[in-house]
Design a protein around this motif. Structure first.
Motif, PDB file in Angstrom:
ATOM      1  N   HIS A  76       0.866  -1.200   0.000  1.00 26.99           N
ATOM      2  CA  HIS A  76       0.000   0.000   0.000  1.00 26.99           C
ATOM      3  C   HIS A  76       0.896   1.242   0.000  1.00 26.99           C
ATOM      4  O   HIS A  76       1.646   1.475   0.952  1.00 26.99           O
ATOM      5  CB  HIS A  76      -0.892  -0.013   1.256  1.00 26.99           C
ATOM      6  N   HIS A  78       1.260   5.503  -1.936  1.00 25.88           N
ATOM      7  CA  HIS A  78       0.725   6.551  -2.812  1.00 25.88           C
ATOM      8  C   HIS A  78       1.926   7.179  -3.508  1.00 25.88           C
ATOM      9  O   HIS A  78       2.533   8.112  -2.962  1.00 25.88           O
ATOM     10  CB  HIS A  78      -0.010   7.614  -1.996  1.00 25.88           C
ATOM     11  N   HIS A 231      -9.112   2.411   1.880  1.00 22.77           N
ATOM     12  CA  HIS A 231      -8.704   2.614   3.268  1.00 22.77           C
ATOM     13  C   HIS A 231      -9.855   2.244   4.199  1.00 22.77           C
ATOM     14  O   HIS A 231     -11.024   2.408   3.836  1.00 22.77           O
ATOM     15  CB  HIS A 231      -8.323   4.081   3.504  1.00 22.77           C
ATOM     16  N   HIS A 270      -4.778   0.017   6.638  1.00 17.32           N
ATOM     17  CA  HIS A 270      -4.798   0.438   8.045  1.00 17.32           C
ATOM     18  C   HIS A 270      -5.607  -0.512   8.930  1.00 17.32           C
ATOM     19  O   HIS A 270      -5.038  -1.231   9.715  1.00 17.32           O
ATOM     20  CB  HIS A 270      -5.258   1.896   8.213  1.00 17.32           C
ATOM     21  N   ASP A 321       2.739   2.960   3.063  1.00 20.54           N
ATOM     22  CA  ASP A 321       1.776   4.065   2.934  1.00 20.54           C
ATOM     23  C   ASP A 321       2.495   5.387   2.654  1.00 20.54           C
ATOM     24  O   ASP A 321       2.061   6.455   3.114  1.00 20.54           O
ATOM     25  CB  ASP A 321       0.874   4.184   4.167  1.00 20.54           C
TER      26      ASP A 321
HETATM   27 ZN   LIG Z   1      -2.970   5.204   2.075  1.00 15.99          ZN
END
Ligand SMILES: [Zn+2]
Length: 429
Positions: A76, A78, A231, A270, A321
């Motif tokens: 995960h 970005h 998420h 998460h 993340d």
């Molecule tokens: Zn994220």
């Protein structure tokens, strides 16, 4: 005849999940090991002397006592947040509004997207990461840039266009229909192209209307072989906001479930503040929970219940993340998972930490038959680690009594200086 390369060094491979098998039965550590590469795959494994004798024609790369394992898998991230990593002082919703959204707006420009995608892939490869599941931005250009760069580097990558049609600024919203149409076009263009896979990507329930979530659910039903990433229950304020936005939903997970966005192949980032019902449903459908420990401490989100969730049999992967996470390094991410485990009274073993960052993350992405471990037939995405990469690490490792004790200082204190070499599909990266 196919060219073969024989890598010599210490090798670590997993036979089973160390959270459920005994630690002694789950991994094989060979201090004089060898990995034979051919046609982009691991062709054979064994002891150095035996493999040299069996494959005299192979080119030899001798790494001495460096450790050869599967490359890291980041479940995960970005990539558009590369340039805002380590931005100060915000929690989730303010983080998005202050840092994330203004930066993501820039990806309308294909040149920006190309530049950041190339920078991100270079940074993560430098940290030994060979596969990532990344969010893009709402712009199709951001997906084309990322997949285009990954196609060039030959990496196995998962990504998708982030969809948002509310609670995001002008210029960063699509609609239910355009999100469906654009995602579908990108999916048809990229999914299965080389080693690339498309993930249907609604950012999270607060930024999608029920109509958009339903459109994403419909697209997933039409393409059940795709992953779906989003998420779930990162911060308590966010959980309360979701309850206000979706008064008819039983809980946060239900906002996905009622729109066709819960199932195997669902990746839920998460998953900290879960109710018993949510935990039971996630387990029942065999969805994947993605633990992002540096992000959870950096943004102040909470302590993931690794021990309890593993005991329930949840499917769990590890991730940075980036850029809510504060590092590109899966070594640093393992260290943060260890620290969060300690805060919950549970010391994760190095065998468990390393499994989470390789085979476990690959299992969460449902590609553990292809990557994340050393075994004949697996794709040859490898990292070679120097277990004495700094004076501080070297002096601690020198005193180690076992291989795991020798690895642990690199997990806790290592960074990209520990990465001696990276192989992607059998080629030096
Ligand atoms: Zn994220």
């Amino acid at each position: 005849m196919t060219r073969q390369t024989l890598l010599l060094g210490q090798t670590l491979r997993y036979l089973a999940d160390p959270f459920h098998a005994g630690l002694d039965d789950s991994a094989v550590w060979d201090s004089d090991g060898a990995v034979l590469l051919a046609d982009g795959r691991v062709a054979d494994l064994g002891s150095g002397a035996a493999m040299r004798a069996a494959h005299p024609q192979a080119d030899i790369v001798d790494y001495g006592d460096a450790l050869i394992t599967a490359g890291f898998v980041d479940a995960h991230a970005h990539y558009p947040q590369t340039a805002i990593i380590a931005s100060w002082g915000k929690r989730l919703i303010d983080w998005l509004n202050s840092y994330t959204f203004p930066e993501e707006m820039r990806f309308e420009d294909r040149a920006v997207a190309d530049e950041i995608a190339a920078r991100y892939l270079s940074l993560t490869r430098g940290h030994g990461t060979t596969t990532v599941a990344s969010y893009c931005t709402i712009h199709a250009e951001s997906v084309d840039a990322f997949f285009g760069a990954a196609l060039e580097s030959g990496q196995r990558m998962v990504a998708g266009k982030t969809c948002m049609d509310r609670n995001a600024p002008d210029g960063l919203r699509d609609t239910a229909k355009s999100a469906y149409d654009d995602s579908k076009a990108l999916l048809e263009k990229w999914h299965g192209c080389g080693r690339l896979s498309y993930a249907i990507t609604p950012r999270f329930s607060p930024t999608s209307t029920p109509d958009q979530l339903a459109a994403m659910g419909a697209l997933w039903a039409e393409h059940p072989d795709c992953l779906m990433q989003t998420h779930l229950s990162e911060q308590t304020d966010e959980v309360e906001w979701v309850a206000r936005l979706f008064p008819e939903a039983r809980d946060y997970l239900d906002t996905y479930e009622m729109h066709g966005l819960l199932g195997p192949g669902g990746l839920y980032g998460h998953a900290i503040h879960l109710t018993p019902r949510e935990r039971a449903r996630l387990r029942e459908v065999d969805a994947s929970l993605i633990h992002c420990p540096t992000s959870n401490s950096f943004i102040g989100s909470g302590l993931f219940d690794m021990q309890g969730l593993m005991a329930e049999g949840q499917r769990i992967g590890l991730a940075t993340d980036t850029g809510g996470g504060s590092s590109f390094s899966m070594l640093r991410t393992m260290a943060a998972a260890y620290e969060i485990g300690q805060l919950r009274g549970n010391a994760l073993h190095p065998a468990q930490l390393y499994w989470l960052a390789t085979a476990g993350a690959a299992r969460a992405l449902r590609v553990d038959d292809k990557i994340g471990n050393l075994a004949p037939g697996m794709e040859a995405d490898l990292v070679v680690l120097d277990l004495a990469s700094t004076p501080a690490i070297a002096q601690r490792a020198a005193r180690a009594q076992t291989p795991w004790e020798a690895l642990f200082p690199t997990i806790m204190m290592g960074d990209d200086r520990a990465v001696r070499e990276v192989w992607i599909a059998g080629q030096r990266a």
